[in-house]
Design a protein around this motif. Sequence first.
Motif, mmCIF file in Angstrom:
data_model
loop_
_atom_site.group_PDB
_atom_site.id
_atom_site.type_symbol
_atom_site.label_atom_id
_atom_site.label_comp_id
_atom_site.label_asym_id
_atom_site.label_seq_id
_atom_site.Cartn_x
_atom_site.Cartn_y
_atom_site.Cartn_z
ATOM 1 N N ARG A 51 -12.784 6.307 -11.441
ATOM 2 C CA ARG A 51 -11.694 7.262 -11.071
ATOM 3 C C ARG A 51 -11.772 8.421 -11.900
ATOM 4 N N SER A 71 -1.218 9.670 -1.389
ATOM 5 C CA SER A 71 -1.638 10.878 -2.261
ATOM 6 C C SER A 71 -1.076 11.982 -1.385
ATOM 7 N N GLN A 83 -2.392 14.892 -1.164
ATOM 8 C CA GLN A 83 -3.332 15.649 -0.836
ATOM 9 C C GLN A 83 -3.992 15.177 0.639
ATOM 10 N N LEU A 90 -9.307 16.819 -2.260
ATOM 11 C CA LEU A 90 -8.760 15.582 -2.865
ATOM 12 C C LEU A 90 -8.950 15.675 -4.188
ATOM 13 N N LEU A 112 -9.997 6.397 -3.931
ATOM 14 C CA LEU A 112 -8.707 6.917 -3.182
ATOM 15 C C LEU A 112 -8.420 6.245 -1.892
ATOM 16 N N GLU A 137 -6.984 2.739 -2.697
ATOM 17 C CA GLU A 137 -6.005 2.782 -3.414
ATOM 18 C C GLU A 137 -4.664 3.178 -2.401
ATOM 19 N N ASN A 138 -4.968 4.104 -1.339
ATOM 20 C CA ASN A 138 -3.941 4.512 -0.319
ATOM 21 C C ASN A 138 -3.888 3.729 0.828
#
Length: 221
Positions: free
Chosen positions: A97, A149, A151, A197, A208, A211-212
């Motif tokens: 990360r 996120s 973004q 991002l 990412l 995680e999303n």
Amino acid sequence: MIRVLVADDQAAVRDGFAALVDAQQTMYVVGRAATGRESVDLARRTSPDVILMDIRMPKLDGIEATRIICTDPALQRTRVLVLTTFDLDEYVYAALRAGASGFLLKDTPRAELLHAVEVIAGGEALLAPSITRRLIAEFASRRDPQHPSPQLAELTDRERDILLLVARGLSNAEIAGRLVISPLTAKSHVRNILRKLDCHDRAGLVALAYENGLISPGDQP
């Protein structure tokens, strides 16, 4: 020639990796670091293509060293390959990360390690996607995906599709074939996604996406 920096606090490990790299005709060692701080300083002085980065080092650990290197505009072409003893290591996930391009176990066969250096230097494919995705999925599953996120809202529909394909481990050439676009167009899209991002490399995009909640363990390419 691929320029390599070796960072490990154990002299025997550091020297062993350096000797292996220097024995190759296509790569050579530009520096050896015994601490995270030394790895940052040497990276700024030598601008290596690839850094073999240990996680647990004194004065500055490999995670923070990776973060500093991967956010330094002067080192935007430098890639970090994390070396670890354990394949499911929370610190490795943090390093990915922070901007690392991938990771390998320290007991990885020599030929595999050298191939990894070439892959990372080329900047094309996520290193060892099956292992890296498993690691990312393991730790991303502990997070709450209810707050995506912000973004992600900046991505176009096509960029979102490509993000999912990157997260599933597809290379630019494979993405191009899947979406019937040119490899150059696929590469351009990936570059724009990385910028939007704020990710240093493809490994960051995979993390990412997990995680999303855009992709789940077991999803097929």
